[in-house]
Design an enzyme around this catalytic site. Structure first.
Site, PDB file in Angstrom:
ATOM      1  N   ASP A 146     -23.025 -83.833 -67.606  1.00 55.22           N
ATOM      2  CA  ASP A 146     -23.719 -83.693 -66.323  1.00 55.22           C
ATOM      3  C   ASP A 146     -23.856 -85.059 -65.645  1.00 55.22           C
ATOM      4  O   ASP A 146     -23.714 -85.178 -64.420  1.00 55.22           O
ATOM      5  CB  ASP A 146     -25.103 -83.055 -66.543  1.00 55.22           C
ATOM      6  CG  ASP A 146     -24.991 -81.699 -67.207  1.00 55.22           C
ATOM      7  OD1 ASP A 146     -24.111 -80.917 -66.811  1.00 55.22           O
ATOM      8  OD2 ASP A 146     -25.767 -81.423 -68.148  1.00 55.22           O
ATOM      9  N   HIS A 195     -29.153 -77.894 -69.603  1.00 51.78           N
ATOM     10  CA  HIS A 195     -27.710 -77.878 -69.369  1.00 51.78           C
ATOM     11  C   HIS A 195     -27.230 -76.465 -69.031  1.00 51.78           C
ATOM     12  O   HIS A 195     -26.496 -75.843 -69.790  1.00 51.78           O
ATOM     13  CB  HIS A 195     -26.955 -78.435 -70.578  1.00 51.78           C
ATOM     14  CG  HIS A 195     -25.462 -78.398 -70.384  1.00 51.78           C
ATOM     15  ND1 HIS A 195     -24.813 -79.200 -69.461  1.00 51.78           N
ATOM     16  CD2 HIS A 195     -24.499 -77.626 -70.946  1.00 51.78           C
ATOM     17  CE1 HIS A 195     -23.514 -78.918 -69.482  1.00 51.78           C
ATOM     18  NE2 HIS A 195     -23.294 -77.968 -70.370  1.00 51.78           N
TER      19      HIS A 195
END
Ligand SMILES: NC(=O)c1ccc[n+]([C@@H]2O[C@H](COP(=O)([O-])OP(=O)(O)OC[C@H]3O[C@@H](n4cnc5c(N)ncnc54)[C@H](O)[C@@H]3O)[C@@H](O)[C@H]2O)c1
Ligand SMILES: O=C(O)C[C@H](O)C(=O)O
Length: 339
Positions: free
Chosen positions: A174, A201
């Site tokens: 990310d 996530h």
């Protein structure tokens, strides 16, 4: 002499603070090493001079991957292990265990749709870790990370080996995406940019803090930031759709996994000021697990850092993500406690 490709790969990784100097002997195990992430991750860990022993485990295919990777002229000694009978030996003495074992998404699926298969895989692997290398740092890649990390924690608690400083959900991809997208849109150098990404996530639980990006771009409007946030949150889906049924991110994930494992090794070796975002046990919010900047040290987590100042848009995103993250955590805990 090292082949030039190896040199340029090392240079790219070094620019992102990947290792450049050897330290004490370190063993790294990859569980799921014959998979889409596992293979390139094995390659990158073989290139890491901090790794002296690289253990490649999977239910099938590892002899070939290990033979292949072992021919690279770098210092890590590579061994392949296949099937339950060899899992103990694969894990014995590991300092860091990286877990990309399990099934990936296909178009139309959420990460949570992987829970039914991957929860059991993670539970079995963590049971073996508790038995064979209870002091290892565990880097959890298998999805849904928001639930697989709480599952691992419960397994370790049951075994009496849980140390919250040693369990990490890998959310580095990310950060990698947020850096790339921000640099591309904001006209800052992709080699220098950093963006913290907090939360979890999956979808809206991924919260990039572009207000804290360094160096800051001054050419981005609130609409641009909104679009960059959405693109970061949907980055995994963008790859899943582009791969059209052939899995999810593997190459960028292997890079991100290698960067995070390298940070863990540096921390273990006493290198100061190693900070990465990761999904860990946390008191930063009321949620028991949360991704934020984490300082890494000789025992794993040295300090879970706070969120810093958030923009109004980020504050809103933080409140929005809490419900989903809470239920994913509870789902993992319930699964592990009920078995
Ligand atoms: N955290 C992240 O940012 C991130 C990013 C990308 C993918 N992922 C996740 O990583 C996982 C793996 O993705 P992939 O693309 O490598 O999948 P893949 O199917 O290509 O590889 C998975 C590997 O796991 C192995 N495996 C299955 N059961 C196992 C077990 N019990 N023990 C050991 N190995 C086992 C398989 O044999 C296979 O080789 C998926 O759950 C995916 O969603 C996470
Ligand atoms: O999106 C996925 O399913 C894989 C991974 O979590 C990703 O972010 O790429």
């Amino acid at each position: 002499m090292r082949p030039s490709l190896l040199k340029s790969a090392s240079d790219v990784l070094r620019r992102r603070n990947y290792s450049s100097a050897a330290g004490p002997e370190r063993k790294v195990a990859i569980l799921g090493a014959a998979g889409g992430i596992g293979q390139p991750l094995a390659l990158l860990m073989k290139l890491n001079p901090l790794v002296s022993s690289l253990s490649l485990y999977d239910i099938a295919g590892t002899p070939g991957v290990a033979a292949d990777v072992s021919h690279i002229n770098s210092s890590a000694l590579v061994k392949g292990f296949m099937g339950d009978d060899q899992l103990g030996e694969a894990l014995e003495g590991s300092d860091v265990v990286i877990i990309p074992a399990g099934v990936p998404r296909k178009p139309g699926m959420t990460r949570d749709d992987l829970f039914n298969i991957n929860a059991g895989i993670v539970k079995a692997l963590c049971t073996a870790i508790a038995k064979h290398c209870p002091n290892a740092l565990v880097n959890m890649i298998s999805n849904p990370v928001n639930s697989t990390v709480p599952i691992a924690a419960e397994v370790f608690k049951k075994a009496g080996t849980y140390d919250e400083k040693k369990l990490f959900g890998v959310t580095t991809l990310d950060v990698v995406r947020a850096r790339t997208f921000y640099a591309g849109k904001g006209g800052v150098s992709v080699n220098d940019v950093d963006v913290p990404v907090v939360g979890g996530h999956a979808g809206i639980t991924i919260l990039p803090l572009f207000s804290q990006a360094t160096p800051a771009s001054n050419s981005l409007s609130p609409e641009d930031i909104k679009a960059l946030t959405k693109r970061t949150q949907d980055g995994g889906t963008e790859v899943v759709e582009a791969k059209a049924g052939k899995g999810s991110a593997t190459l960028s994930m292997a890079y991100a996994g290698a960067v995070f494992a390298d940070a863990c090794l540096k921390g273990l070796n006493g290198v100061p000021d190693i900070v990465e975002c990761s999904y860990v046990q946390s008191t930063v919010t009321e949620l028991p697990f949360f991704a934020s900047k984490v300082k890494l040290g000789k025992n794993g987590v040295e300090e879970v850092l706070g969120l810093g100042e958030l923009s109004a848009f980020e504050k809103e995103g933080l409140e929005k993500l809490k419900g989903e993250l809470k239920s994913s955590i509870e789902k993992g805990v319930k699964f592990a406690q009920s078995k």
